[in-house]
Design a protein around this motif. Structure first.
Motif, short mmCIF file in Angstrom:
data_model
loop_
_atom_site.label_atom_id
_atom_site.label_comp_id
_atom_site.label_asym_id
_atom_site.label_seq_id
_atom_site.Cartn_x
_atom_site.Cartn_y
_atom_site.Cartn_z
N ASN A 1 -37.51 28.81 -13.80
CA ASN A 1 -36.22 28.42 -14.37
C ASN A 1 -36.37 27.23 -15.31
OD1 ASN A 1 -35.36 29.58 -11.48
ND2 ASN A 1 -33.67 29.82 -12.92
N TYR A 2 -35.34 27.02 -16.10
CA TYR A 2 -35.25 25.80 -16.90
C TYR A 2 -35.11 24.64 -15.91
CZ TYR A 2 -33.33 22.31 -20.09
OH TYR A 2 -33.13 21.17 -20.80
N CYS A 3 -35.77 23.53 -16.21
CA CYS A 3 -35.71 22.38 -15.30
C CYS A 3 -35.35 21.11 -16.05
CB CYS A 3 -37.06 22.18 -14.60
SG CYS A 3 -37.47 23.52 -13.47
N SER B 1 -33.58 22.78 -4.51
CA SER B 1 -33.62 23.08 -5.95
C SER B 1 -34.48 22.07 -6.70
CB SER B 1 -32.20 23.09 -6.52
OG SER B 1 -31.61 21.81 -6.38
N SER B 2 -35.05 21.13 -5.97
CA SER B 2 -35.83 20.08 -6.61
C SER B 2 -37.31 20.21 -6.29
CB SER B 2 -35.33 18.70 -6.17
OG SER B 2 -35.59 18.51 -4.79
N LYS C 1 -32.46 24.75 -12.90
CA LYS C 1 -31.09 25.07 -13.32
C LYS C 1 -31.00 26.51 -13.82
CE LYS C 1 -29.40 20.80 -12.97
NZ LYS C 1 -28.22 20.45 -12.20
N ASP C 2 -29.80 27.10 -13.68
CA ASP C 2 -29.56 28.41 -14.28
C ASP C 2 -28.97 28.21 -15.68
OD1 ASP C 2 -26.83 27.83 -13.93
OD2 ASP C 2 -26.60 29.21 -12.24
N GLY D 1 -26.17 25.81 -16.03
CA GLY D 1 -26.42 24.42 -15.68
C GLY D 1 -26.27 24.11 -14.19
N ASN D 2 -26.15 25.14 -13.37
CA ASN D 2 -26.05 24.94 -11.93
C ASN D 2 -27.44 24.89 -11.31
OD1 ASN D 2 -23.13 25.21 -11.90
ND2 ASN D 2 -23.50 27.39 -12.30
N SER D 3 -27.60 24.06 -10.29
CA SER D 3 -28.88 23.99 -9.58
C SER D 3 -29.14 25.31 -8.88
CB SER D 3 -28.85 22.87 -8.55
OG SER D 3 -28.70 21.62 -9.19
#
Length: 182
Positions: A53-55, A87-88, A118-119, A122-124
């Motif tokens: 995912n984008y991070c 998510s971290s 993030k999706d 912009g949600n974790s």
């Protein structure tokens, strides 16, 4: 709950870059800000590779500048996921600089970045679990647990500490400050 697990090795990223005169600070060494920019890039790449995912960077937890980096040295940054939460991820990065004429390599920096997956909205989002394969990876994971506990303790201290007490003000007098409150 996320059922996928990935190895620490699957997160490995390494980048190398020759240090140019344009990267220097006023003393002629490579500018720390330039190195921080590269650190953020490799942390992003490592976290994104591992999570799929984008991070985003949640925090820069530690940056220890150990030795200066010279113009003409080849800087190599090696990053891996050392810890995962929901998510971290905590990304550990080692920075080495090599004098390409002599072959001498020096350890210049160790850094830890907390990144969050993030999706598109912009949600974790959940990250894969971590497969720990050797004692070095166990040590790194445990060190992250200690780092997280210290951060929580520091935040709690910040919430409950009375900065305005007479005892606090008096205790500052042993330091190199002049207290002149209005």
């Amino acid at each position: 709950m996320n059922n996928t697990f990935k190895t620490v090795a699957s997160s490995y990223i390494s980048i190398s870059e020759l240090m140019l005169p344009s990267h220097t600070n006023f003393s002629g060494k490579i500018h720390g800000g330039y190195i921080l920019s590269l650190l953020d890039q490799i942390a992003f790449a490592c976290a994104s590779k591992f999570s799929g995912n984008y991070c985003v960077t949640a925090s820069v937890d530690t940056v220890n500048f150990l030795k200066p980096i010279e113009v003409g040295e080849l800087v190599t940054m090696k990053a891996s996921v050392n810890y995962v939460g929901k998510s971290s991820m905590i990304i550990g990065i080692r920075v080495e600089a090599e004098n390409i004429q002599t072959g001498i390599v020096k350890h210049c920096n160790s850094s830890y970045f907390t990144m969050v997956a993030k999706d598109k909205q912009g949600n974790s989002v959940p990250v894969p679990g971590l497969i720990i394969s050797n004692l070095k990876e166990v040590r790194r994971f445990c060190n992250c647990l200690k780092q997280i506990a210290l951060k929580k303790e520091r935040d709690l201290h910040e919430e409950i500490f009375d900065y305005s007490s007479i005892e606090t003000i008096e205790s500052l007098k042993k330091y190199n400050v002049s207290i002149e409150l209005n």
